[in-house]
Design a protein around this motif. Structure first.
Motif, PDB file in Angstrom:
ATOM      1  N   ALA A 304       0.815  -1.220   0.000  1.00  0.00           N
ATOM      2  CA  ALA A 304       0.000   0.000   0.000  1.00  0.00           C
ATOM      3  C   ALA A 304       0.846   1.266   0.000  1.00  0.00           C
ATOM      4  N   ARG A 305       2.146   1.119   0.126  1.00  0.00           N
ATOM      5  CA  ARG A 305       3.077   2.250   0.201  1.00  0.00           C
ATOM      6  C   ARG A 305       2.719   3.206   1.336  1.00  0.00           C
ATOM      7  N   THR A 306       2.463   2.623   2.498  1.00  0.00           N
ATOM      8  CA  THR A 306       2.220   3.420   3.703  1.00  0.00           C
ATOM      9  C   THR A 306       3.294   3.203   4.763  1.00  0.00           C
ATOM     10  N   ARG A 307       4.112   2.163   4.608  1.00  0.00           N
ATOM     11  CA  ARG A 307       5.149   1.832   5.576  1.00  0.00           C
ATOM     12  C   ARG A 307       6.429   1.423   4.837  1.00  0.00           C
ATOM     13  N   TYR A 308       7.558   1.759   5.443  1.00  0.00           N
ATOM     14  CA  TYR A 308       8.827   1.203   4.984  1.00  0.00           C
ATOM     15  C   TYR A 308       9.481   0.474   6.151  1.00  0.00           C
ATOM     16  N   MET A 309      10.420  -0.382   5.840  1.00  0.00           N
ATOM     17  CA  MET A 309      11.164  -1.118   6.853  1.00  0.00           C
ATOM     18  C   MET A 309      12.586  -1.330   6.353  1.00  0.00           C
ATOM     19  N   LEU A 310      13.537  -1.337   7.276  1.00  0.00           N
ATOM     20  CA  LEU A 310      14.938  -1.582   6.959  1.00  0.00           C
ATOM     21  C   LEU A 310      15.535  -2.519   7.986  1.00  0.00           C
TER      22      LEU A 310
END
Length: 343
Positions: A304-310
């Protein structure tokens, strides 16, 4: 994802002082006061944050990874960060290997405009062009250009007609693209590859000699890569709305797949990045997009392109380190979403 009344981003310095993790509001973490010396806190972790921390520290998928830094955020920036062990924080610079591919693809599409991409350019970005390199050198000698890296002294990229139109995971596709586009640029100094990348992405990634291998030679930190991911989420790139376009099967045994390192089940490959998914009630659906590196650096955004993670780490001796990071990072994310530590 669960919505909580508070989100917290913990700085590495507070965490290391505690020996595990600090807590409190974002302001508490950023600006310790005389009443709250460095390494202390004003409030307890939420159940979601604690579950993520416990998973990072004790999950069977995470404990073999050594020291790492994990971060979750939105287009506005970080929500919560966990350094596991010591020596790796949000600002630790490391080789990111194949996580470079997403950056180069983003910069290339930004420079051209998606509507102007040719079929050949798209095939070089989704690894179906037939251009394969003969060896894995990163061309890291000082003063080397992209053109030098392309030639027989280094990666020795050649066209394989039988692989044209088939998925073959290999840096040669992007090396050929870079040769045609930025061939005279060097790893460091004037007219460098990273200057070209940063100017198009609005990033500040550091230069290194191996930058002339755009499919795997970049270095950076979680903080550097975060800028790219937040801009991706907030529609600041041509690639932002094109994460699923021109995708091809990329799993072992998939149609027209010649070679893939992916071992996590069915997946596709888009323009310079993996498209992850899961099968629910017999239907495969996209869950996110990623570009794991061979040394363990794992960047991800949700469908949904609401969160990123690394998950940032560098273990240069090992196998399938990118996949190991993916499994651990997803376990921590699941713990954060459910408020339940994962085994």
């Amino acid at each position: 994802m669960k919505q909580h009344g508070r989100t917290t981003f913990i700085l590495a310095r507070g965490l290391l002082a505690l020996g595990l993790i600090g807590c409190g509001t974002a302001e508490d973490a950023l600006e310790p006061t005389a009443e709250a010396p460095l390494g202390t806190s004003h409030a307890a972790l939420t159940v979601y944050e604690q579950a993520a921390l416990d998973t990072a520290q004790t999950s069977a998928s995470c404990t073999p990874l050594g020291n790492f830094y994990w971060e979750l955020g939105t287009g506005a920036g970080p929500l919560y960060g966990i350094p596991r062990g010591s020596g790796v924080s949000a600002t630790t610079v490391m080789p990111i290997a194949s996580a470079s591919k997403w950056l180069y693809a983003g910069a290339y599409v930004q420079s051209r405009g998606y509507a102007n991409l040719t079929l050949d350019e798209k095939k070089r970005l989704n690894f179906t062009s037939g251009y394969i390199d003969e060896n894995t050198t990163l061309c890291g000698d000082a003063g080397t250009t992209v053109s030098d890296c392309y030639g027989p002294a280094y990666k020795n990229v050649s066209f394989r007609s039988l692989q044209n139109g088939r998925y073959f995971y290999n840096g040669g596709h992007m090396q050929k693209l870079a040769l045609d586009d930025i061939g005279a640029r060097k790893g460091t100094g004037l007219a460098s590859v990273m200057d070209w990348i940063n100017a198009r992405l609005g990033t500040t990634l550091p230069e290194s000699d191996s930058d002339v291998a755009p499919a795997g030679g970049f270095s950076g930190s979680a903080a550097h890569y975060r800028v790219f991911l937040t801009k991706l989420l907030t529609n600041q790139y041509e690639l932002s709305s094109k994460l699923t376009v021109d995708s091809v099967p990329a799993w072992q045994g998939g149609p027209n797949v010649s070679f893939t390192p992916w071992t996590g089940g069915q997946a596709y490959y888009g323009l310079g990045h993996w498209i992850e998914g899961e099968t629910v009630n017999g239907a495969w659906t996209v869950t996110g997009h990623s570009s794991p590196g061979a040394f363990g650096f794992y960047p991800w955004v949700n469908a949904a392109r609401t969160r990123y993670m690394l998950l940032a780490r560098s273990r240069q001796l090992g196998e399938e380190e990118g996949e190991k990071s993916r499994v651990c990072a997803q376990a921590i994310l699941k713990a954060y979403e459910l408020g339940v530590p994962q085994p």
